[in-house]
Design a protein around this motif. Structure first.
Motif, PDB file in Angstrom:
ATOM      1  N   ILE A 155      36.625  39.599  35.123  1.00 51.15           N
ATOM      2  CA  ILE A 155      37.722  38.966  35.852  1.00 51.15           C
ATOM      3  C   ILE A 155      37.436  37.489  36.149  1.00 51.15           C
ATOM      4  N   ASN A 178      46.567  38.503  38.412  1.00 51.39           N
ATOM      5  CA  ASN A 178      45.591  38.370  39.494  1.00 51.39           C
ATOM      6  C   ASN A 178      44.164  38.654  39.062  1.00 51.39           C
ATOM      7  N   GLY A 179      43.904  38.610  37.771  1.00 53.01           N
ATOM      8  CA  GLY A 179      42.543  38.882  37.342  1.00 53.01           C
ATOM      9  C   GLY A 179      42.251  38.245  36.006  1.00 53.01           C
ATOM     10  N   PRO A 187      37.869  37.269  43.139  1.00 53.01           N
ATOM     11  CA  PRO A 187      38.744  38.442  43.024  1.00 53.01           C
ATOM     12  C   PRO A 187      38.546  39.377  44.206  1.00 53.01           C
ATOM     13  N   SER A 188      39.542  40.163  44.473  1.00 51.85           N
ATOM     14  CA  SER A 188      39.431  41.152  45.543  1.00 51.85           C
ATOM     15  C   SER A 188      38.658  42.365  45.036  1.00 51.85           C
ATOM     16  N   THR A 190      39.476  45.388  45.212  1.00 46.91           N
ATOM     17  CA  THR A 190      40.412  46.302  44.561  1.00 46.91           C
ATOM     18  C   THR A 190      40.648  45.910  43.113  1.00 46.91           C
ATOM     19  N   MET A 191      40.831  44.612  42.853  1.00 41.57           N
ATOM     20  CA  MET A 191      41.061  44.160  41.491  1.00 41.57           C
ATOM     21  C   MET A 191      39.842  44.408  40.613  1.00 41.57           C
ATOM     22  N   TYR A 194      39.776  48.167  39.790  1.00 33.60           N
ATOM     23  CA  TYR A 194      40.776  48.550  38.807  1.00 33.60           C
ATOM     24  C   TYR A 194      40.436  48.031  37.418  1.00 33.60           C
ATOM     25  N   GLN A 195      39.820  46.843  37.349  1.00 27.13           N
ATOM     26  CA  GLN A 195      39.347  46.358  36.055  1.00 27.13           C
ATOM     27  C   GLN A 195      38.267  47.295  35.521  1.00 27.13           C
ATOM     28  N   LYS A 336      47.378  49.112  34.212  1.00 26.72           N
ATOM     29  CA  LYS A 336      46.924  48.331  35.371  1.00 26.72           C
ATOM     30  C   LYS A 336      48.022  48.257  36.434  1.00 26.72           C
ATOM     31  N   LEU A 340      48.119  49.340  40.404  1.00 25.69           N
ATOM     32  CA  LEU A 340      48.452  48.372  41.444  1.00 25.69           C
ATOM     33  C   LEU A 340      49.702  48.736  42.231  1.00 25.69           C
TER      34      LEU A 340
END
Length: 404
Positions: A155, A178-179, A187-188, A190-191, A194-195, A336, A340
């Motif tokens: 990311i 957002n990534g 990055p958060s 959460t992101m 998920y990545q 993705k 989200l």
């Protein structure tokens, strides 16, 4: 044997005098097995020697009335059809069939009612068991840490000017909101998570360093990865075919479904034999298009267009194929978005060009979303702790939350 039982019952009722032994046992089963509690008082007061042939339909009507009161609305029509049956054997047989459906309705309702409790209990149980293992093996999260570190790198690394191959996790990260690595903000958690989940669908089967928190799900994730790969090839084939045959032919659901079934069957071994597989696919798809156009009274493909169609379909074997690359990225972008924003919103903004595989992709999305959502609920606290040491401390304070 099942049919023989009902034939035996019919012989008993038609004998002279009628034998109601089997019928009475059946009616007792209605009470004992299916739980119609109002029935026994009526049965136990009856004596076999007082029965007449008209008693069976009378008692059956009594049972039907009770079933009408107890059943779900979806079974009303089935019970109404039973009321029109005059043959006592067929009536009893139909009653037991509908009672079986009613039992399943009750089982499903009970499971649905207890599902929140069972899920919560399952999460707590899995967390407790994993913590026991972690207490004995402090290094148990080493592979999980490497997996999340790789996701954070995907990311945060700036995206190249030209896209990588569709099998690259960097290519996937750069195509996601957002990534994309072009943002100066960290990055958060959460992101990053998920990545990481998406990277599991690119995992090399020979790589033993699989995240410890997902070992129980590895087989299912490998199956999803195969389905994703097959959907990428399927959508690519359909897009190429539609570009040559036109919208009129593809406006026929029957034709599209037939082409999908053929392509799915022929691409089962695409990974191990891509060239041979796509040769068969191209020839079969070309024949189907020719026959479809001919059946609709349309102009069939010229020899030049046919050769071009065959060539473009066979080029799908190449990972750098433009159509295949775009389809692959859009499928992963859809997955993705499911993580989200949830499935419903993702379906409202379905990726362009993939409408022909909407049903299949939605099914894959549901399976992936549910599996990852459960994993996030169980191991979220562990992920949050790991991510504190991977990304910027100010951002790491954010909890790995659910977006479903």
């Amino acid at each position: 044997m099942y049919n023989a039982f009902w034939n035996h019952l019919k012989e008993q009722l038609l004998s002279t005098p009628p034998d109601f032994t089997c019928a009475l046992e059946l009616l007792k089963d209605v009470k004992e097995v299916n739980g119609i509690g109002q029935l026994p008082f009526y049965l136990y007061e009856m004596k076999l020697d007082h029965w007449a042939i008209t008693d069976v339909p009378h008692l059956s009507n009594y049972i039907l009335n009770l079933m009408t009161l107890l059943c779900a609305p979806v079974r009303d029509e089935a019970i109404q059809k039973l009321e029109a049956i005059t043959d006592p054997v067929q009536l009893l047989r139909g009653i037991f069939r509908v009672l079986g459906l009613m039992k399943m309705d009750m089982v499903n309702y009970t499971i649905q009612s207890f599902r929140p409790y069972l899920q919560e209990h399952s999460i707590q149980y899995e967390q407790a068991k994993f913590q026991e293992l972690l207490d004995k093996q402090p290094s148990l999260l080493d592979y999980t840490t490497k997996w999340l570190t790789k996701a954070a790198t995907d990311i945060t690394t700036p995206c190249p000017s030209s896209p990588d191959s569709p099998s690259s996790s960097r290519s996937v990260a750069c195509s996601l909101p957002n990534g994309a690595g072009n943002n100066s903000e960290p990055p958060s958690p959460t992101m990053v998570l998920y990545q990481g989940y998406l990277n599991l669908l690119l995992w090399d089967p020979e790589n033993e360093e699989f995240p410890e928190t997902l070992l129980m799900d590895r087989t299912r994730l490998q199956e999803m990865a195969f389905q994703l790969h097959q959907l990428t090839v399927l959508a690519s084939v359909l897009l190429v075919a539609r570009s040559f045959s036109g919208e009129i032919l593809f406006s026929s659901p029957e034709f599209v479904d037939r082409l999908k079934c053929i392509t799915k069957a022929l691409t089962e071994e695409f990974i191990s034999r891509p060239e041979e597989t796509m040769l068969s696919v191209s020839e079969q798809v070309s024949q189907e298009i020719h026959q479809g156009l001919e059946d609709m009274g349309l102009t069939t493909l010229s020899s030049e267009n046919t050769a071009s169609l065959l060539g473009q379909l066979q080029n799908i074997t190449k990972k750098e194929n433009c159509i295949r690359s775009i389809v692959d990225q859009r499928i992963r972008l859809f997955l993705k978005c499911c993580l989200l924003h949830g499935m419903q919103e993702s379906l409202l903004h379905f990726p362009g060009g993939l409408i022909l595989i909407e049903r299949e992709l939605a099914e894959l999305g549901w399976k992936f979303l549910n599996l990852m959502h459960h994993n996030q609920q169980v191991f979220g606290p562990y992920y949050a702790e790991i991510l504190k040491n991977i990304i910027h401390p100010a951002q790491a304070q954010e909890t790995v939350v659910e977006h479903n």
